[in-house]
Design a protein around this motif. Sequence first.
Motif, PDB file in Angstrom:
ATOM      1  N   SER A  50       0.829  -1.213   0.000  1.00 16.98           N
ATOM      2  CA  SER A  50       0.000   0.000   0.000  1.00 16.98           C
ATOM      3  C   SER A  50       0.863   1.262   0.000  1.00 16.98           C
ATOM      4  CB  SER A  50      -0.976   0.003   1.178  1.00 16.98           C
ATOM      5  OG  SER A  50      -0.289   0.019   2.401  1.00 16.98           O
ATOM      6  N   GLU A  51       1.997   1.238   0.684  1.00 15.95           N
ATOM      7  CA  GLU A  51       2.907   2.395   0.678  1.00 15.95           C
ATOM      8  C   GLU A  51       3.549   2.585  -0.691  1.00 15.95           C
ATOM      9  OE1 GLU A  51       4.443   2.626   5.288  1.00 15.95           O
ATOM     10  OE2 GLU A  51       5.203   1.007   4.014  1.00 15.95           O
ATOM     11  N   LEU A  52       3.905   1.482  -1.353  1.00 18.93           N
ATOM     12  CA  LEU A  52       4.463   1.583  -2.703  1.00 18.93           C
ATOM     13  C   LEU A  52       3.425   2.122  -3.680  1.00 18.93           C
ATOM     14  CD1 LEU A  52       6.545  -1.716  -2.849  1.00 18.93           C
ATOM     15  CD2 LEU A  52       7.451   0.625  -2.886  1.00 18.93           C
ATOM     16  N   LEU A  53       2.188   1.682  -3.545  1.00 19.47           N
ATOM     17  CA  LEU A  53       1.123   2.171  -4.420  1.00 19.47           C
ATOM     18  C   LEU A  53       0.854   3.659  -4.182  1.00 19.47           C
ATOM     19  CD1 LEU A  53      -1.330  -0.859  -4.285  1.00 19.47           C
ATOM     20  CD2 LEU A  53       0.231  -0.217  -6.147  1.00 19.47           C
ATOM     21  N   GLU A  54       0.914   4.091  -2.937  1.00 22.89           N
ATOM     22  CA  GLU A  54       0.743   5.514  -2.630  1.00 22.89           C
ATOM     23  C   GLU A  54       1.896   6.325  -3.219  1.00 22.89           C
ATOM     24  OE1 GLU A  54       0.403   8.536   1.202  1.00 22.89           O
ATOM     25  OE2 GLU A  54       0.341   6.384   1.539  1.00 22.89           O
ATOM     26  N   LEU A  55       3.112   5.808  -3.114  1.00 23.96           N
ATOM     27  CA  LEU A  55       4.274   6.474  -3.692  1.00 23.96           C
ATOM     28  C   LEU A  55       4.120   6.575  -5.212  1.00 23.96           C
ATOM     29  CD1 LEU A  55       7.123   7.669  -3.311  1.00 23.96           C
ATOM     30  CD2 LEU A  55       8.012   5.334  -3.453  1.00 23.96           C
ATOM     31  N   LEU A  56       3.654   5.520  -5.845  1.00 20.06           N
ATOM     32  CA  LEU A  56       3.406   5.518  -7.289  1.00 20.06           C
ATOM     33  C   LEU A  56       2.410   6.617  -7.652  1.00 20.06           C
ATOM     34  CD1 LEU A  56       3.313   4.302 -10.199  1.00 20.06           C
ATOM     35  CD2 LEU A  56       1.675   2.647  -9.319  1.00 20.06           C
ATOM     36  N   GLN A  57       1.296   6.662  -6.972  1.00 26.43           N
ATOM     37  CA  GLN A  57       0.243   7.629  -7.286  1.00 26.43           C
ATOM     38  C   GLN A  57       0.725   9.074  -7.088  1.00 26.43           C
ATOM     39  OE1 GLN A  57      -3.095   7.478  -4.621  1.00 26.43           O
ATOM     40  NE2 GLN A  57      -4.357   8.784  -5.908  1.00 26.43           N
ATOM     41  N   LYS A  58       1.324   9.355  -5.946  1.00 29.88           N
ATOM     42  CA  LYS A  58       1.762  10.721  -5.650  1.00 29.88           C
ATOM     43  C   LYS A  58       2.900  11.168  -6.571  1.00 29.88           C
ATOM     44  CE  LYS A  58       0.245  11.056  -0.875  1.00 29.88           C
ATOM     45  NZ  LYS A  58       0.646  11.235   0.531  1.00 29.88           N
ATOM     46  N   SER A  59       3.861  10.286  -6.798  1.00 26.29           N
ATOM     47  CA  SER A  59       4.997  10.638  -7.643  1.00 26.29           C
ATOM     48  C   SER A  59       4.566  10.871  -9.085  1.00 26.29           C
ATOM     49  CB  SER A  59       6.059   9.537  -7.604  1.00 26.29           C
ATOM     50  OG  SER A  59       6.557   9.398  -6.303  1.00 26.29           O
ATOM     51  N   GLY A  68      10.654   9.409 -16.489  1.00 28.45           N
ATOM     52  CA  GLY A  68      11.686   8.528 -15.959  1.00 28.45           C
ATOM     53  C   GLY A  68      11.083   7.264 -15.384  1.00 28.45           C
ATOM     54  N   ILE A  69      11.859   6.621 -14.519  1.00 27.17           N
ATOM     55  CA  ILE A  69      11.407   5.373 -13.905  1.00 27.17           C
ATOM     56  C   ILE A  69      11.983   5.258 -12.501  1.00 27.17           C
ATOM     57  CG2 ILE A  69      13.302   4.008 -14.890  1.00 27.17           C
ATOM     58  CD1 ILE A  69      11.159   1.718 -15.197  1.00 27.17           C
ATOM     59  N   LEU A  70      11.182   4.715 -11.597  1.00 28.87           N
ATOM     60  CA  LEU A  70      11.603   4.429 -10.225  1.00 28.87           C
ATOM     61  C   LEU A  70      11.523   2.927 -10.024  1.00 28.87           C
ATOM     62  CD1 LEU A  70      12.335   5.207  -7.291  1.00 28.87           C
ATOM     63  CD2 LEU A  70       9.890   5.551  -6.870  1.00 28.87           C
ATOM     64  N   LEU A  71      12.628   2.322  -9.641  1.00 33.88           N
ATOM     65  CA  LEU A  71      12.703   0.877  -9.413  1.00 33.88           C
ATOM     66  C   LEU A  71      12.920   0.624  -7.930  1.00 33.88           C
ATOM     67  CD1 LEU A  71      15.178   0.163 -12.346  1.00 33.88           C
ATOM     68  CD2 LEU A  71      12.696  -0.081 -12.401  1.00 33.88           C
ATOM     69  N   HIS A  72      12.167  -0.318  -7.389  1.00 36.83           N
ATOM     70  CA  HIS A  72      12.285  -0.669  -5.972  1.00 36.83           C
ATOM     71  C   HIS A  72      12.533  -2.171  -5.859  1.00 36.83           C
ATOM     72  CE1 HIS A  72      10.625  -2.054  -2.079  1.00 36.83           C
ATOM     73  NE2 HIS A  72      11.273  -1.008  -1.633  1.00 36.83           N
TER      74      HIS A  72
END
Length: 152
Positions: free
Chosen positions: A17-26, A37-41
């Motif tokens: 859920s935190e990763l999904l929130e980061l995806l949405q906000k970013s 660009g791209i963010l990889l975790h």
Amino acid sequence: MYHLLYQSLALASFSLSELLELLQKSRAYNAARGITGILLHAPNGQFLQLLEGEKGAVQHLYYHRIAADPRHEHLVVLSEGPSTTPMFPDWSMSFRSGTGPLALPGYLAPSAAYFRVSNLPQAPPELKRLLLDFTAGYDDSPLAESMIGSRR
């Protein structure tokens, strides 16, 4: 066009859920500022992000927002400077969801990210190699394994 590539390490694990929130906000923040660009975790908490866009917007995002974010440490800028064309026409994020593929705007499954990076003709070889190693290193999906296996 300007790019900045950095890596960092999360201080605590990110839940789905935190990763999904980061995806949405970013995605919303970057779209409003013309940043791609791209963010990889990776599951070990490592982040690798490539930011592309107007120099002032990219530098402000990294140096005033990302570098000041208390959720991660050991930030290292790996590459920064002018670019000729964007390698990613929009902003995306890739991580292993644990629940299978997610149908969300901006989300790339690790195997899809691996495939996309491997087909970037405009990427400098050293940048392409770093992105490929990162995406290949944390995905165990059958598609990615078949592609990774062909590289060994």
